[in-house]
Design an enzyme around this catalytic site. Structure first.
Site, PDB file in Angstrom:
ATOM      1  N   HIS A  34      -2.854   4.833  -2.719  1.00 44.57           N
ATOM      2  CA  HIS A  34      -3.917   5.593  -2.048  1.00 44.57           C
ATOM      3  C   HIS A  34      -3.601   7.079  -2.206  1.00 44.57           C
ATOM      4  CE1 HIS A  34      -5.919   6.400   2.177  1.00 44.57           C
ATOM      5  NE2 HIS A  34      -6.576   6.989   1.206  1.00 44.57           N
TER       6      HIS A  34
ATOM      7  N   HIS B  28       0.856  -1.189   0.000  1.00 41.15           N
ATOM      8  CA  HIS B  28       0.000   0.000   0.000  1.00 41.15           C
ATOM      9  C   HIS B  28       0.893   1.240   0.000  1.00 41.15           C
ATOM     10  CE1 HIS B  28      -3.808   2.080   0.991  1.00 41.15           C
ATOM     11  NE2 HIS B  28      -3.108   2.822   1.836  1.00 41.15           N
TER      12      HIS B  28
ATOM     13  N   MET C 183     -11.730   4.299   5.338  1.00 40.21           N
ATOM     14  CA  MET C 183     -10.728   4.847   6.262  1.00 40.21           C
ATOM     15  C   MET C 183     -11.197   4.632   7.698  1.00 40.21           C
ATOM     16  SD  MET C 183      -8.180   5.857   4.557  1.00 40.21           S
ATOM     17  CE  MET C 183      -7.279   6.405   6.019  1.00 40.21           C
TER      18      MET C 183
ATOM     19  N   MET D  43      -4.175  10.627  -1.477  1.00 40.25           N
ATOM     20  CA  MET D  43      -4.789  11.623  -0.589  1.00 40.25           C
ATOM     21  C   MET D  43      -4.386  12.994  -1.114  1.00 40.25           C
ATOM     22  SD  MET D  43      -4.082   9.534   2.904  1.00 40.25           S
ATOM     23  CE  MET D  43      -2.875   8.486   2.123  1.00 40.25           C
TER      24      MET D  43
ATOM     25  N   ASP E 212      -8.293   0.700   6.126  1.00 41.69           N
ATOM     26  CA  ASP E 212      -7.006   1.384   6.273  1.00 41.69           C
ATOM     27  C   ASP E 212      -7.006   2.288   7.505  1.00 41.69           C
ATOM     28  OD1 ASP E 212      -4.611   2.692   5.858  1.00 41.69           O
ATOM     29  OD2 ASP E 212      -5.219   3.704   4.018  1.00 41.69           O
TER      30      ASP E 212
ATOM     31  N   MET F 109       0.385  11.796  -0.215  1.00 39.05           N
ATOM     32  CA  MET F 109      -0.282  12.922   0.477  1.00 39.05           C
ATOM     33  C   MET F 109       0.273  14.234  -0.024  1.00 39.05           C
ATOM     34  SD  MET F 109      -0.030  11.495   4.332  1.00 39.05           S
ATOM     35  CE  MET F 109      -0.522   9.830   4.767  1.00 39.05           C
TER      36      MET F 109
HETATM   37  C1  DX5 Z   1      -3.226   7.115   6.708  1.00 37.85           C
HETATM   38  C2  DX5 Z   1      -2.783   6.141   5.631  1.00 37.85           C
HETATM   39  C3  DX5 Z   1      -2.584   4.754   6.095  1.00 37.85           C
HETATM   40  C4  DX5 Z   1      -1.486   4.567   7.094  1.00 37.85           C
HETATM   41  C5  DX5 Z   1      -1.847   3.384   7.930  1.00 37.85           C
HETATM   42  O1  DX5 Z   1      -3.654   8.277   6.110  1.00 37.85           O
HETATM   43  O2  DX5 Z   1      -3.758   6.100   4.606  1.00 37.85           O
HETATM   44  O3  DX5 Z   1      -2.407   3.864   4.993  1.00 37.85           O
HETATM   45  O4  DX5 Z   1      -0.238   4.342   6.507  1.00 37.85           O
HETATM   46  O5  DX5 Z   1      -0.960   3.302   8.983  1.00 37.85           O
HETATM   47  P1  DX5 Z   1      -1.338   2.556  10.340  1.00 37.85           P
HETATM   48  O6  DX5 Z   1      -1.588   1.116   9.975  1.00 37.85           O
HETATM   49  O7  DX5 Z   1      -0.155   2.758  11.182  1.00 37.85           O
HETATM   50  O8  DX5 Z   1      -2.595   3.192  10.891  1.00 37.85           O
HETATM   51 ZN    ZN Z   2      -3.584   4.526   3.038  1.00 32.14          ZN
END
Ligand code: DX5
Ligand code: ZN
Length: 221
Positions: free
Chosen positions: A65, A32, A136, A67, A174, A36
């Site tokens: 992913h 994954h 999420m 963001m 996630d 961001m």
């Molecule tokens: C948060 C991310 C996640 C994050 C998850 O915005 O989308 O993918 O890396 O990390 P953990 O498993 O530590 O919550």
């Molecule tokens: Zn993520």
């Protein structure tokens, strides 16, 4: 079978490939990749260059992913970098469907994600067009946050809707997933599990992945 998607956001970037090498020969199929932009979420991670650099050395499905605001602007660049799926946020586009169609036209998988406060009903019309819906279970932006229990109801609702409407869309979760709570998200109906800090921030990366697979196997019996 449930799939595991370790989030490289929790890797030590000074030795990213070393951390990724620790995942090899575990049965892992996907990783994954959290992108961001500092606008959609209050954090900035990484993008094309890192994805491209790790592409050839890691024979995994690159579950990406996004963001980022207006992801349609960068779809070509992420495809070119070697992503296998681009998941956009419902809240980040005026027309998520347009972005989804563009992703599919590039020949890769498309996903739709929603923040914890976004109601599931809003994304239902998009589910027929995507390969995955990413629920999420923390506010997006940072790894290492605590799992939000309310997200289990979303997963159950989506599982029912997807099954009743015979859609092929996977449900991915996630945020805040650990070996201690993963059983309940599987029981709620998840197909794919993202886990960041519980894998890459741990001393024994390989051992953690093996623990997840043991749990997945006990649940499939
Ligand atoms: C948060 C991310 C996640 C994050 C998850 O915005 O989308 O993918 O890396 O990390 P953990 O498993 O530590 O919550
Ligand atoms: Zn993520």
């Amino acid at each position: 079978m449930v799939e595991l998607a370790p989030s490289i956001l929790s890797c030590d970037f000074s030795k990213l490939q070393e951390d990724l090498d620790a995942t090899k020969d575990t049965g892992l199929k996907m990783i994954h990749i959290d992108v961001m932009d500092g606008l959609f979420v209050p954090n900035i991670s990484f993008a094309f260059k890192i994805i491209k650099d790790i592409r050839d050395k890691n024979d995994y499905f690159f579950d990406t992913h996004l963001m980022i605001v207006d992801p349609i602007r960068y779809i070509d660049r992420f495809v070119e970098a070697g992503c296998d799926r681009l998941t956009i946020h419902y809240e980040a586009s005026d027309s998520p469907l347009e972005a989804i169609k563009k992703i599919k036209a590039c020949g890769i998988e498309a996903g739709i994600s929603l923040k914890p406060k976004t109601a599931c009903e809003k994304i239902l019309p998009l589910l027929a067009y995507v390969d995955a819906v990413l629920v999420m279970s923390v506010e997006p932006g940072f790894g290492g946050q605590s799992f939000m229990e309310e997200s289990l109801d979303k997963v159950k609702f989506l599982r029912k809707y997807i099954d009743e409407n015979k859609l092929s869309c996977k449900i991915e979760i996630d945020g805040g997933i650990k070996t201690e709570n993963v059983r309940k998200v599987i029981a709620a109906g998840c197909d794919e599990i993202v886990s960041g800090s519980d894998i890459f921030a741990k001393e024994d990366i390989r051992g953690q992945i093996e623990k997840y697979y043991q749990i997945f196997n006990e649940d499939s019996h």
